[in-house]
Design a protein around this motif. Sequence first.
Motif, PDB file in Angstrom:
ATOM      1  N   VAL A  17      57.537 -52.013  60.686  1.00 37.70           N
ATOM      2  CA  VAL A  17      58.299 -50.779  60.677  1.00 37.70           C
ATOM      3  C   VAL A  17      59.719 -51.049  60.201  1.00 37.70           C
ATOM      4  N   LEU A  18      60.297 -52.163  60.679  1.00 37.06           N
ATOM      5  CA  LEU A  18      61.661 -52.496  60.274  1.00 37.06           C
ATOM      6  C   LEU A  18      61.743 -52.776  58.777  1.00 37.06           C
ATOM      7  N   VAL A  19      60.807 -53.533  58.245  1.00 37.93           N
ATOM      8  CA  VAL A  19      60.801 -53.836  56.817  1.00 37.93           C
ATOM      9  C   VAL A  19      60.610 -52.549  56.009  1.00 37.93           C
ATOM     10  N   GLY A  20      59.738 -51.673  56.472  1.00 39.74           N
ATOM     11  CA  GLY A  20      59.540 -50.395  55.799  1.00 39.74           C
ATOM     12  C   GLY A  20      60.785 -49.533  55.816  1.00 39.74           C
ATOM     13  N   ALA A  21      61.487 -49.515  56.937  1.00 42.09           N
ATOM     14  CA  ALA A  21      62.730 -48.745  57.031  1.00 42.09           C
ATOM     15  C   ALA A  21      63.799 -49.304  56.099  1.00 42.09           C
ATOM     16  N   VAL A  22      63.897 -50.618  56.029  1.00 43.97           N
ATOM     17  CA  VAL A  22      64.867 -51.238  55.119  1.00 43.97           C
ATOM     18  C   VAL A  22      64.492 -50.931  53.671  1.00 43.97           C
ATOM     19  N   ALA A  23      63.202 -50.993  53.344  1.00 45.81           N
ATOM     20  CA  ALA A  23      62.759 -50.692  51.983  1.00 45.81           C
ATOM     21  C   ALA A  23      63.143 -49.272  51.581  1.00 45.81           C
ATOM     22  N   VAL A  24      62.930 -48.321  52.471  1.00 49.74           N
ATOM     23  CA  VAL A  24      63.310 -46.937  52.176  1.00 49.74           C
ATOM     24  C   VAL A  24      64.824 -46.815  52.083  1.00 49.74           C
ATOM     25  N   ALA A  25      65.544 -47.521  52.944  1.00 48.54           N
ATOM     26  CA  ALA A  25      67.006 -47.452  52.928  1.00 48.54           C
ATOM     27  C   ALA A  25      67.601 -47.994  51.632  1.00 48.54           C
ATOM     28  N   ILE A  26      66.939 -48.992  51.031  1.00 48.90           N
ATOM     29  CA  ILE A  26      67.491 -49.557  49.791  1.00 48.90           C
ATOM     30  C   ILE A  26      66.882 -48.936  48.540  1.00 48.90           C
ATOM     31  N   GLY A  27      66.043 -47.902  48.724  1.00 48.08           N
ATOM     32  CA  GLY A  27      65.603 -47.145  47.563  1.00 48.08           C
ATOM     33  C   GLY A  27      64.129 -47.070  47.275  1.00 48.08           C
ATOM     34  N   PHE A  28      63.251 -47.663  48.085  1.00 50.53           N
ATOM     35  CA  PHE A  28      61.819 -47.566  47.813  1.00 50.53           C
ATOM     36  C   PHE A  28      61.354 -46.133  48.013  1.00 50.53           C
ATOM     37  N   ARG A  29      60.674 -45.605  47.025  1.00 43.95           N
ATOM     38  CA  ARG A  29      60.091 -44.273  47.111  1.00 43.95           C
ATOM     39  C   ARG A  29      58.683 -44.333  46.543  1.00 43.95           C
ATOM     40  N   SER A  30      57.761 -43.736  47.264  1.00 42.62           N
ATOM     41  CA  SER A  30      56.383 -43.650  46.794  1.00 42.62           C
ATOM     42  C   SER A  30      56.096 -42.186  46.491  1.00 42.62           C
ATOM     43  N   THR A  31      56.310 -41.808  45.257  1.00 42.07           N
ATOM     44  CA  THR A  31      56.138 -40.406  44.887  1.00 42.07           C
ATOM     45  C   THR A  31      54.681 -40.044  44.653  1.00 42.07           C
ATOM     46  N   ASP A  32      53.837 -41.016  44.372  1.00 43.88           N
ATOM     47  CA  ASP A  32      52.439 -40.740  44.047  1.00 43.88           C
ATOM     48  C   ASP A  32      51.507 -40.780  45.254  1.00 43.88           C
ATOM     49  N   ALA A  33      51.917 -41.410  46.347  1.00 44.64           N
ATOM     50  CA  ALA A  33      51.019 -41.620  47.474  1.00 44.64           C
ATOM     51  C   ALA A  33      50.852 -40.349  48.303  1.00 44.64           C
ATOM     52  N   THR A  34      49.598 -40.089  48.666  1.00 47.08           N
ATOM     53  CA  THR A  34      49.297 -38.960  49.534  1.00 47.08           C
ATOM     54  C   THR A  34      49.418 -39.414  50.991  1.00 47.08           C
ATOM     55  N   ALA A  35      49.318 -38.473  51.899  1.00 45.23           N
ATOM     56  CA  ALA A  35      49.378 -38.811  53.327  1.00 45.23           C
ATOM     57  C   ALA A  35      48.221 -39.731  53.706  1.00 45.23           C
ATOM     58  N   LEU A  36      47.054 -39.516  53.122  1.00 44.17           N
ATOM     59  CA  LEU A  36      45.897 -40.374  53.399  1.00 44.17           C
ATOM     60  C   LEU A  36      46.140 -41.804  52.908  1.00 44.17           C
ATOM     61  N   GLU A  37      46.774 -41.941  51.746  1.00 41.74           N
ATOM     62  CA  GLU A  37      47.079 -43.277  51.227  1.00 41.74           C
ATOM     63  C   GLU A  37      48.125 -43.974  52.095  1.00 41.74           C
ATOM     64  N   TRP A  38      49.110 -43.236  52.580  1.00 39.60           N
ATOM     65  CA  TRP A  38      50.084 -43.815  53.506  1.00 39.60           C
ATOM     66  C   TRP A  38      49.397 -44.257  54.797  1.00 39.60           C
ATOM     67  N   LEU A  39      48.479 -43.448  55.293  1.00 36.79           N
ATOM     68  CA  LEU A  39      47.744 -43.800  56.503  1.00 36.79           C
ATOM     69  C   LEU A  39      46.881 -45.038  56.278  1.00 36.79           C
ATOM     70  N   ALA A  40      46.233 -45.120  55.113  1.00 37.34           N
ATOM     71  CA  ALA A  40      45.430 -46.305  54.784  1.00 37.34           C
ATOM     72  C   ALA A  40      46.308 -47.550  54.677  1.00 37.34           C
ATOM     73  N   ALA A  41      47.481 -47.410  54.070  1.00 40.59           N
ATOM     74  CA  ALA A  41      48.407 -48.544  53.953  1.00 40.59           C
ATOM     75  C   ALA A  41      48.860 -49.002  55.334  1.00 40.59           C
ATOM     76  N   PHE A  42      49.203 -48.062  56.193  1.00 44.74           N
ATOM     77  CA  PHE A  42      49.623 -48.419  57.555  1.00 44.74           C
ATOM     78  C   PHE A  42      48.475 -49.089  58.309  1.00 44.74           C
ATOM     79  N   GLY A  43      47.259 -48.567  58.155  1.00 44.45           N
ATOM     80  CA  GLY A  43      46.098 -49.174  58.800  1.00 44.45           C
ATOM     81  C   GLY A  43      45.853 -50.593  58.322  1.00 44.45           C
TER      82      GLY A  43
END
Length: 136
Positions: free
Chosen positions: A1-27
């Motif tokens: 979670v911390l690495v993900g928060a830092v990634a978003v804070a420094i500019g990571f954006r996933s414009t193509d991913a759906t909610a299901l893809e985010w859920l699969a990535a988290f899983g």
Amino acid sequence: VLVGAVAVAIGFRSTDATALEWLAAFGLLVLFATALTWIAVGMGMVSPNAEAAGNNAMPMILLPLLSSAFVPVDAMPGWFQPVAEYQPFTPAIETLRGLLLGTEIGHNGWLALAWCLGLAVLGYFWSAAKFNRDPK
């Protein structure tokens, strides 16, 4: 979670991913972390003391550096490509990239799941056998 928060804070954006893809990535991340945790528990169980238990899992820190996390496998020297390609981090990383960035996943999704389940089962049975064998 911390690495993900830092990634978003420094500019990571996933414009193509759906909610299901985010859920699969988290899983996948949860499953991968669980598998590596069971392997680390097994390494700790075979350690003679707390200091050795903390250091036995240190080689696992190198695995992301020996994967496709920073350099594509095709750009690596020929003798090193099999090492990078056939270890657990590469399929997991390529699957996460595919889910969140829209790149091709191919067979990496199944390989990542197989690695996760295999390592988790191996680590669990190794840890349980060691724990049940040691007199307390």
